[in-house]
Design a protein around this motif. Sequence first.
Motif: not given
Length: 383
Positions: A61-72, A77-89
């Motif tokens: 897969x991509x080095x950083x993981x498959x896109x659905x996993x990074x989005x998940x 993170x956003x749901x639990x902490x109320x902070x939007x997080x860019x999946x690319x991070x």
Amino acid sequence: MPQLSPHVAAVPGSGIRRLFEIALTLEGVTFLAVGEPDLPVAPHIAAAAKAAWDAGDTNYTANGGIPPLRRAFAQRFAQDRGVALDPERVWATIGGTQALHQALGLMLDPGDEVLVPDPGYTTFSMSPRMLSAVPVAYSLREEAGFLPELDRLERLVTPRTRAIIVNSPSNPLGTVLDEHHARGLLDFARRHDLWVLSDEVYAELAWDAPHVSLTALDTRESGGERVVGVFSLSKTYAMTGVRVGFLVAPRAWAAPLRSAQEAMISCVNAPAQHAAIAALTGDQSAVADARVHYRENLRAATALLDERGIGYLEPSGAFYLWIDVRHVSGGDVAAWAEDFLRRQRVAVAPGSAFGPSGEGWIRVCVAASRSDLLHGLSLLPAP
């Protein structure tokens, strides 16, 4: 024969693993030394991994993981902490351990210093030495509630200091940073222009108050340019052997991280990534059940210790008890723990395995069966 690199000799062994491996050679041992949940993985998570295997989804897969996993992960993170997080991070790693090592590899040059908690998890000191860098311990003192003290941290900063590792909830202590302490540490890092490596592996296991995420605070206030977050599914979802973790890094790390991941692991195995998606996006009732189980175990364990007059630190998170055995350990808790294992067949982690400040204490994992936990604690010598 050719010699190993000299820096390898400076890497300390794990006192936890040493006791664990001795325990494996003995019969009838009650295992309380390793942070291993006794609960099974949720069926929908196992089913997702099996479906990936059955479908032949076993390629790179991509080095950083498959896109659905990074989005998940970003959505959770956003749901639990109320902070939007860019999946690319978000970068999928082989557990939190590889995330930690990967981040330190990008932060530190040989000879650089990183401030590490003492007591603190063993790899906090092992990984820097593997990189020919220098871990500098900051003591978490009993008289300060086993929390970081900013005035003492200030005295440890030198021109070679590049980063500080912060762990909340703490392994082994179970301490949790409140917002005041978290902001104080962020301000300290800003004053000295340090990276903050925030180990938040036990974030879902905070008992008395919501977990304060340094990763979320930094993301909200500066876009995530200073704090690098380490996360894992191992403890929350009972997936210790599946080995899926996450590194939340600044956007500017994308290119070097892609190269570093390729050099170290290429990628996390594909079926494990699909299991991780199911864990993050599926039914969370198993997590809720695990929290109840661990909390009830903690209550039963502390009640027994209170009854027997044995001191301990009341944990605010994670699933460990930090227990005072100074009355019996004779100044060498590692030797005492080994003797206790051989005589009583109970494996506990010596506090000195987590740093010199842990001398005289032991760590006990309460994520075990209630009967094993209470049996082991009943054999501890009372004052």
